[in-house]
Design a protein around this motif. Structure first.
Motif, PDB file in Angstrom:
ATOM      1  N   GLU A   1       0.831  -1.201   0.000  1.00  0.00           N
ATOM      2  CA  GLU A   1       0.000   0.000   0.000  1.00  0.00           C
ATOM      3  C   GLU A   1       0.867   1.254   0.000  1.00  0.00           C
ATOM      4  OE1 GLU A   1      -2.488   1.766   3.542  1.00  0.00           O
ATOM      5  OE2 GLU A   1      -3.503   0.018   2.693  1.00  0.00           O
ATOM      6  N   LEU A   2       1.913   1.264   0.796  1.00  0.00           N
ATOM      7  CA  LEU A   2       2.833   2.394   0.859  1.00  0.00           C
ATOM      8  C   LEU A   2       3.514   2.611  -0.492  1.00  0.00           C
ATOM      9  CD1 LEU A   2       4.055   4.474   2.832  1.00  0.00           C
ATOM     10  CD2 LEU A   2       5.830   2.794   3.326  1.00  0.00           C
TER      11      LEU A   2
ATOM     12  N   TYR B   1       2.370   1.645  -3.446  1.00  0.00           N
ATOM     13  CA  TYR B   1       1.364   2.064  -4.436  1.00  0.00           C
ATOM     14  C   TYR B   1       1.039   3.544  -4.298  1.00  0.00           C
ATOM     15  CZ  TYR B   1       0.623  -2.904  -5.344  1.00  0.00           C
ATOM     16  OH  TYR B   1       0.793  -4.224  -5.670  1.00  0.00           O
ATOM     17  N   TYR B   2       0.946   4.028  -3.069  1.00  0.00           N
ATOM     18  CA  TYR B   2       0.716   5.460  -2.870  1.00  0.00           C
ATOM     19  C   TYR B   2       1.861   6.264  -3.483  1.00  0.00           C
ATOM     20  CZ  TYR B   2      -3.134   4.716   0.438  1.00  0.00           C
ATOM     21  OH  TYR B   2      -4.321   4.377   1.031  1.00  0.00           O
TER      22      TYR B   2
ATOM     23  N   ILE C   1       1.547   8.852  -6.638  1.00  0.00           N
ATOM     24  CA  ILE C   1       1.895  10.263  -6.459  1.00  0.00           C
ATOM     25  C   ILE C   1       2.924  10.689  -7.496  1.00  0.00           C
ATOM     26  CG2 ILE C   1       3.012  11.902  -4.891  1.00  0.00           C
ATOM     27  CD1 ILE C   1       1.693  10.165  -2.596  1.00  0.00           C
TER      28      ILE C   1
ATOM     29  N   LEU D   1      -3.687  11.551  -1.829  1.00  0.00           N
ATOM     30  CA  LEU D   1      -2.819  10.372  -1.755  1.00  0.00           C
ATOM     31  C   LEU D   1      -1.669  10.576  -0.776  1.00  0.00           C
ATOM     32  CD1 LEU D   1      -2.673   9.195  -5.471  1.00  0.00           C
ATOM     33  CD2 LEU D   1      -3.863   8.110  -3.562  1.00  0.00           C
TER      34      LEU D   1
ATOM     35  N   LEU E   1      -3.172  10.029   2.585  1.00  0.00           N
ATOM     36  CA  LEU E   1      -3.395   8.602   2.819  1.00  0.00           C
ATOM     37  C   LEU E   1      -2.079   7.859   3.075  1.00  0.00           C
ATOM     38  CD1 LEU E   1      -6.196   7.892   0.197  1.00  0.00           C
ATOM     39  CD2 LEU E   1      -6.429   8.027   2.690  1.00  0.00           C
ATOM     40  N   MET E   2      -1.028   8.278   2.366  1.00  0.00           N
ATOM     41  CA  MET E   2       0.283   7.663   2.583  1.00  0.00           C
ATOM     42  C   MET E   2       0.762   7.922   4.016  1.00  0.00           C
ATOM     43  SD  MET E   2       3.820   8.629   0.681  1.00  0.00           S
ATOM     44  CE  MET E   2       4.654   7.292  -0.105  1.00  0.00           C
TER      45      MET E   2
ATOM     46  N   SER F   1      -1.228   5.824   6.365  1.00  0.00           N
ATOM     47  CA  SER F   1      -0.819   4.422   6.277  1.00  0.00           C
ATOM     48  C   SER F   1       0.416   4.166   7.128  1.00  0.00           C
ATOM     49  CB  SER F   1      -0.542   4.057   4.819  1.00  0.00           C
ATOM     50  OG  SER F   1       0.008   2.771   4.720  1.00  0.00           O
TER      51      SER F   1
END
Length: 179
Positions: A81-82, A84-85, A89, A121, A124-125, A128
């Protein structure tokens, strides 16, 4: 004149976003001492160096109980997830820079939306990363380790903010002149 100014602002701001990935993005500290720093590119690739040794993102957030496969898969998903963010970006930054050179209708609107998504994003990063650290709130790990966002992260936010806010300011400025 305003469109030329917007083009200049958007080109500079998206260049800032891309360059920010070469700067320190986050730092891991243990008892107020820097353990390692990762650039934006290292966050995306999952590789960073700590005292000359390559480490993976999974080493930043070790499993509570490494013997359980549920914890392993949850940790791998958090690390993906990290990445992908970070990738999203960087792609938004490159797309914004490319679009800022094109002559298309509604460029301001597209770049505003692009910047807004980039800001979301980044938020969200950050969440996360904080949620991964909060998973260890009762452990000794959480009390001794802290992860802080660094210059690259904040420059990236500023880059997106410039392109997001400039058209809004210009819009209100235009309305003041019309009255």
């Amino acid at each position: 004149m305003q469109l030329k100014l917007f083009n200049l602002f958007s080109r500079v701001s998206y260049t800032l976003v891309i360059v920010s990935f070469l700067l320190p993005f986050l730092v891991v500290r243990c008892q107020n001492e820097d353990v390692f720093t990762a650039t934006g590119i290292e966050v995306i690739t999952g590789n960073a160096k700590m005292n000359g040794t390559n480490i993976q993102n999974s080493d930043i957030f070790p499993q509570k109980n490494p013997n359980t496969s549920i914890q392993k898969s949850e940790n791998q998903n958090n690390n993906r997830e990290l990445k992908y963010y970070g990738i999203a970006i960087l792609i938004l930054g490159m797309a914004g820079l490319t679009l800022s050179f094109l002559k298309i209708r509604q460029k301001r609107d597209i770049l505003m939306i692009n910047s807004f998504v980039g800001i979301i994003l980044l938020f969200l990063m950050s969440r996360s990363i904080n949620s991964q650290l909060n998973n260890y709130s009762s452990d000794f790990f959480a009390r001794t380790i802290e992860i802080k966002m660094q210059e690259g992260f904040y420059i990236c936010i500023v880059g997106f903010m410039i392109t997001f806010v400039e058209p809004i300011v210009t819009l209100f400025k235009d309305e003041d002149y019309k009255d």
